[in-house]
Motif scaffolding. Structure first.
Motif, PDB file in Angstrom:
ATOM      1  N   THR A  77       0.781  -1.341   0.004  1.00  0.00           N
ATOM      2  CA  THR A  77       0.017  -0.062  -0.116  1.00  0.00           C
ATOM      3  C   THR A  77       0.784   1.149   0.230  1.00  0.00           C
ATOM      4  OG1 THR A  77      -1.646  -1.146   1.215  1.00  0.00           O
ATOM      5  CG2 THR A  77      -1.734   1.210   1.246  1.00  0.00           C
ATOM      6  N   MET A  78       0.489   2.126  -0.726  1.00  0.00           N
ATOM      7  CA  MET A  78       1.265   3.495  -0.872  1.00  0.00           C
ATOM      8  C   MET A  78       0.396   4.590  -0.373  1.00  0.00           C
ATOM      9  SD  MET A  78       2.590   5.525  -4.344  1.00  0.00           S
ATOM     10  CE  MET A  78       0.828   5.682  -5.125  1.00  0.00           C
ATOM     11  N   TYR A  79       0.955   5.510   0.289  1.00  0.00           N
ATOM     12  CA  TYR A  79       0.066   6.746   0.958  1.00  0.00           C
ATOM     13  C   TYR A  79       0.411   8.098   0.193  1.00  0.00           C
ATOM     14  CZ  TYR A  79      -0.395   2.706   4.041  1.00  0.00           C
ATOM     15  OH  TYR A  79      -0.561   1.455   4.737  1.00  0.00           O
ATOM     16  N   LEU A  80      -0.268   9.133   0.527  1.00  0.00           N
ATOM     17  CA  LEU A  80      -0.100  10.499   0.173  1.00  0.00           C
ATOM     18  C   LEU A  80      -0.570  11.033   1.453  1.00  0.00           C
ATOM     19  CD1 LEU A  80       1.365  12.502  -1.714  1.00  0.00           C
ATOM     20  CD2 LEU A  80      -0.861  12.754  -2.585  1.00  0.00           C
ATOM     21  N   GLN A  81       0.279  11.618   2.329  1.00  0.00           N
ATOM     22  CA  GLN A  81      -0.176  12.511   3.444  1.00  0.00           C
ATOM     23  C   GLN A  81      -0.177  13.914   2.948  1.00  0.00           C
ATOM     24  OE1 GLN A  81       3.089  10.669   5.992  1.00  0.00           O
ATOM     25  NE2 GLN A  81       1.488  10.525   7.589  1.00  0.00           N
ATOM     26  N   MET A  82      -1.275  14.376   3.189  1.00  0.00           N
ATOM     27  CA  MET A  82      -1.271  15.861   2.697  1.00  0.00           C
ATOM     28  C   MET A  82      -1.771  16.770   4.013  1.00  0.00           C
ATOM     29  SD  MET A  82      -3.410  15.140  -0.735  1.00  0.00           S
ATOM     30  CE  MET A  82      -4.863  14.482   0.011  1.00  0.00           C
ATOM     31  N   ILE A  83      -1.028  17.843   4.205  1.00  0.00           N
ATOM     32  CA  ILE A  83      -1.424  18.644   5.178  1.00  0.00           C
ATOM     33  C   ILE A  83      -1.465  20.066   4.585  1.00  0.00           C
ATOM     34  CG2 ILE A  83      -0.101  17.293   7.246  1.00  0.00           C
ATOM     35  CD1 ILE A  83       2.209  19.456   6.762  1.00  0.00           C
ATOM     36  N   SER A  84      -2.006  21.103   5.536  1.00  0.00           N
ATOM     37  CA  SER A  84      -2.281  22.413   5.097  1.00  0.00           C
ATOM     38  C   SER A  84      -2.966  22.476   3.717  1.00  0.00           C
ATOM     39  CB  SER A  84      -0.875  23.115   5.167  1.00  0.00           C
ATOM     40  OG  SER A  84      -0.129  23.213   6.369  1.00  0.00           O
ATOM     41  N   LEU A  85      -3.936  21.673   3.596  1.00  0.00           N
ATOM     42  CA  LEU A  85      -4.457  21.551   2.317  1.00  0.00           C
ATOM     43  C   LEU A  85      -5.189  22.873   1.833  1.00  0.00           C
ATOM     44  CD1 LEU A  85      -6.024  18.034   2.666  1.00  0.00           C
ATOM     45  CD2 LEU A  85      -4.765  18.965   0.575  1.00  0.00           C
ATOM     46  N   LYS A  86      -5.045  23.313   0.701  1.00  0.00           N
ATOM     47  CA  LYS A  86      -5.473  24.565  -0.027  1.00  0.00           C
ATOM     48  C   LYS A  86      -6.676  24.350  -1.090  1.00  0.00           C
ATOM     49  CE  LYS A  86      -0.788  26.181   0.166  1.00  0.00           C
ATOM     50  NZ  LYS A  86       0.185  26.836  -0.746  1.00  0.00           N
ATOM     51  N   PRO A  87      -7.449  24.985  -1.285  1.00  0.00           N
ATOM     52  CA  PRO A  87      -8.465  24.794  -2.264  1.00  0.00           C
ATOM     53  C   PRO A  87      -7.974  24.544  -3.534  1.00  0.00           C
ATOM     54  CG  PRO A  87      -9.230  26.985  -1.184  1.00  0.00           C
ATOM     55  CD  PRO A  87      -7.532  26.353  -0.648  1.00  0.00           C
ATOM     56  N   THR A 113      -9.671   9.006  -6.610  1.00  0.00           N
ATOM     57  CA  THR A 113     -10.387   9.297  -5.425  1.00  0.00           C
ATOM     58  C   THR A 113     -10.439  10.872  -5.388  1.00  0.00           C
ATOM     59  OG1 THR A 113     -10.641   8.954  -2.963  1.00  0.00           O
ATOM     60  CG2 THR A 113      -8.246   9.380  -3.796  1.00  0.00           C
ATOM     61  N   GLN A 114     -11.646  11.467  -4.992  1.00  0.00           N
ATOM     62  CA  GLN A 114     -11.895  12.948  -5.210  1.00  0.00           C
ATOM     63  C   GLN A 114     -11.619  13.663  -3.915  1.00  0.00           C
ATOM     64  OE1 GLN A 114     -13.439  14.970  -7.601  1.00  0.00           O
ATOM     65  NE2 GLN A 114     -12.883  16.530  -6.284  1.00  0.00           N
ATOM     66  N   VAL A 115     -10.518  14.628  -4.022  1.00  0.00           N
ATOM     67  CA  VAL A 115     -10.464  15.564  -2.832  1.00  0.00           C
ATOM     68  C   VAL A 115     -10.554  16.823  -3.240  1.00  0.00           C
ATOM     69  CG1 VAL A 115      -8.613  16.599  -1.465  1.00  0.00           C
ATOM     70  CG2 VAL A 115      -8.440  14.112  -2.066  1.00  0.00           C
ATOM     71  N   THR A 116     -11.699  17.404  -2.155  1.00  0.00           N
ATOM     72  CA  THR A 116     -12.172  18.896  -2.452  1.00  0.00           C
ATOM     73  C   THR A 116     -11.984  19.367  -1.299  1.00  0.00           C
ATOM     74  OG1 THR A 116     -14.170  17.863  -3.475  1.00  0.00           O
ATOM     75  CG2 THR A 116     -14.379  19.921  -2.751  1.00  0.00           C
ATOM     76  N   VAL A 117     -11.374  20.469  -1.295  1.00  0.00           N
ATOM     77  CA  VAL A 117     -10.855  21.455  -0.197  1.00  0.00           C
ATOM     78  C   VAL A 117     -11.675  22.660  -0.275  1.00  0.00           C
ATOM     79  CG1 VAL A 117      -9.123  22.631   0.811  1.00  0.00           C
ATOM     80  CG2 VAL A 117      -8.566  20.489  -0.324  1.00  0.00           C
ATOM     81  N   SER A 118     -12.488  23.215   0.521  1.00  0.00           N
ATOM     82  CA  SER A 118     -13.203  24.255   0.822  1.00  0.00           C
ATOM     83  C   SER A 118     -12.456  25.279   1.309  1.00  0.00           C
ATOM     84  CB  SER A 118     -14.842  23.968   1.472  1.00  0.00           C
ATOM     85  OG  SER A 118     -14.433  23.761   2.704  1.00  0.00           O
ATOM     86  N   SER A 119     -12.869  26.745   0.875  1.00  0.00           N
ATOM     87  CA  SER A 119     -11.987  27.828   1.561  1.00  0.00           C
ATOM     88  C   SER A 119     -12.800  28.363   2.839  1.00  0.00           C
ATOM     89  CB  SER A 119     -12.248  29.055   0.541  1.00  0.00           C
ATOM     90  OG  SER A 119     -13.187  29.115   0.112  1.00  0.00           O
TER      91      SER A 119
END
Length: 119
Positions: A77-87, A113-119
């Protein structure tokens, strides 16, 4: 070969999210792995990659310092850790695999896979 992404969702700006990519039918020891994304109306773009040796990572400039690619060989399994996400990180995220002797020839892709970042 099958790559299955999970972990996407709707988050707020500044939040964190970790995506997973479960691989079957291939070994991380013989494939380079990568994450790509495609935002609405835009072309798919490279996000991050990890070599088959596991010792070298590469990131697109816009995510450096915020995203971390990693893998668990035992779990395939591979991962993508995402922090401080932006719109502007809003997109469908895809994992992909490229044979070790052709590191940029990604020939296996997940469904996204959908990633949605709201402001």
């Amino acid at each position: 070969v099958q790559l299955v992404e999970s972990g996407g969702g709707l988050v707020k700006a500044g939040d964190s999210l970790t995506l997973s990519c479960a691989a079957s039918g291939l070994s991380f020891r013989t494939y380079n792995m990568g994450w790509f994304r495609q935002a609405p109306g835009k072309e798919r773009e490279f996000v991050a990659s990890l070599t088959w040796r596991g010792g070298y990572t590469n990131y697109t400039d816009s995510v450096k310092g915020r995203f971390t690619i990693s893998r668990d060989v035992a779990k395939n399994t591979m991962y993508l850790q995402m922090i401080s996400l932006k719109p502007e990180d809003t997109a469908v995220y895809y994992c992909a695999a490229a044979p070790s002797h052709l590191p940029r020839a990604y020939n296996y892709w997940g469904q996204g896979t959908q990633v949605t970042v709201s402001s």
